[in-house]
Design an enzyme around this catalytic site. Structure first.
Site, PDB file in Angstrom:
ATOM      1  N   LYS A 100     -19.816  19.025  40.495  1.00  0.00           N
ATOM      2  CA  LYS A 100     -20.837  18.667  39.509  1.00  0.00           C
ATOM      3  C   LYS A 100     -21.834  17.683  40.096  1.00  0.00           C
ATOM      4  O   LYS A 100     -23.053  17.888  40.023  1.00  0.00           O
ATOM      5  CB  LYS A 100     -20.185  18.064  38.257  1.00  0.00           C
ATOM      6  CG  LYS A 100     -21.190  17.718  37.163  1.00  0.00           C
ATOM      7  CD  LYS A 100     -20.525  17.022  35.996  1.00  0.00           C
ATOM      8  CE  LYS A 100     -20.239  15.574  36.319  1.00  0.00           C
ATOM      9  NZ  LYS A 100     -19.772  14.807  35.132  1.00  0.00           N
TER      10      LYS A 100
ATOM     11  N   ASP B  82     -21.203  19.927  33.073  1.00  0.00           N
ATOM     12  CA  ASP B  82     -20.664  18.690  32.504  1.00  0.00           C
ATOM     13  C   ASP B  82     -20.077  19.003  31.124  1.00  0.00           C
ATOM     14  O   ASP B  82     -19.961  20.174  30.739  1.00  0.00           O
ATOM     15  CB  ASP B  82     -21.743  17.602  32.434  1.00  0.00           C
ATOM     16  CG  ASP B  82     -22.800  17.869  31.371  1.00  0.00           C
ATOM     17  OD1 ASP B  82     -22.826  18.990  30.800  1.00  0.00           O
ATOM     18  OD2 ASP B  82     -23.605  16.968  31.095  1.00  0.00           O
TER      19      ASP B  82
END
Length: 291
Positions: free
Chosen positions: A162, A180
């Protein structure tokens, strides 16, 4: 940086929800049809891509909500953003980067001093350890520069996929999907995936959209999750894409009540960045300690 005192410009798409609901095939009708008849893969892909196009109209100013001036600042800010808001990170990093402007500086930081500077972001001991570790790696292995390859970034302490995709997409222009908590929530609400694992979600979403859309898709979905499609009480009645949402009705459907749930520029409040892009229609966030 926008410092105008004028009221924020509200995107026209915000006002589309009542019309969409009044149309013959409103959101509730669409949701019932979707429940009655399983959606084909092709229909889901078409609906997903339409959601992306309509979100692009709602959030033409979508952007990373962390303040940064270079890849190192973005990398550090993204590591700090774990388990806290981008706003709190943005309020913390000015003093941090004034003290440690480059990897070489942060690599030589006294842990206790670094911890004190980043304390407002929470989990400051673990984050300080990661920041010192990744700074040493940048200094020793990459000549003090943040690498522009996924395989190099994920080897840095505290950096996962991420974080790596945030840096690649926004500092280097390399497409990536940032999965996320907001992205995961909305991808499941929109029936793009049933997966729970971020890597599996990333793979499934990547198969739906062209690679060129990945970075901006991430921004748009995250923007929508933060502003309208909240975790606990989504503002369904103020959502401009209810006609495309199979989960319509999970949140507040009354337009007036839903309007009160809107956040940041959508609700007429300051955003998360102290230094937002010039086209941001809302108000800059206040610095740390400001009333």
């Amino acid at each position: 940086m926008s410092s105008s005192g004028e009221a924020p410009v509200v995107p026209a798409a915000q006002t589309a929800a009542p019309d969409a609901q009044a149309a013959p095939a409103g959101p509730a009708t669409t949701a019932r049809k979707a429940a009655a008849k399983p959606e084909s893969r092709l229909a889901m892909v078409r609906r997903a891509r339409r959601i992306n196009r309509e979100l692009a109209e709602v959030y033409p100013y979508a952007h990373p909500e962390l303040d940064f001036r270079n890849p190192f600042e973005l990398l550090v800010a993204t590591v700090l953003s774990a388990q806290t808001t981008d706003l709190r990170v943005n309020q913390t990093t000015p003093a941090l980067f004034a003290r440690y402007p480059a990897p070489e500086d942060m690599a030589a930081a006294v842990p206790e001093e670094l911890e004190e500077l980043i304390r407002p972001t929470g989990f400051f001991r673990a984050k300080a350890k990661s920041l010192i570790g990744l700074s040493k790696a940048l200094r020793d292995d990459f000549g003090g520069e943040v690498p522009g390859r996924l395989e190099d970034l994920v080897k840095l302490p505290g950096v996962g996929r991420k974080t790596a995709f945030v840096v690649l997409g926004n500092a280097y222009g390399v497409p990536g999907i940032t999965v996320d908590t907001h992205f995961m929530r909305l991808a499941r609400r929109w029936k793009w995936t049933t997966q729970e694992d971020p890597v599996k979600i990333e793979a499934e979403i990547a198969a739906i959209f062209p690679k060129s859309e990945w970075t901006m898709l991430s921004h748009r979905v995250i923007f929508h999750g933060r502003r309208i499609c909240h975790a606990r009480k989504p503002a369904c009645g103020a959502c401009p894409i209810t006609h495309l949402c199979p989960s319509y009705g999970e949140g507040e459907t009354d337009p007036e009540k839903a309007k009160k749930l809107l956040k940041y520029e959508m609700g007429g409040h300051p955003g998360q960045r102290l230094n937002p892009p010039p086209d941001y229609p809302g108000k800059p966030a206040p610095p740390l300690g400001a009333s």
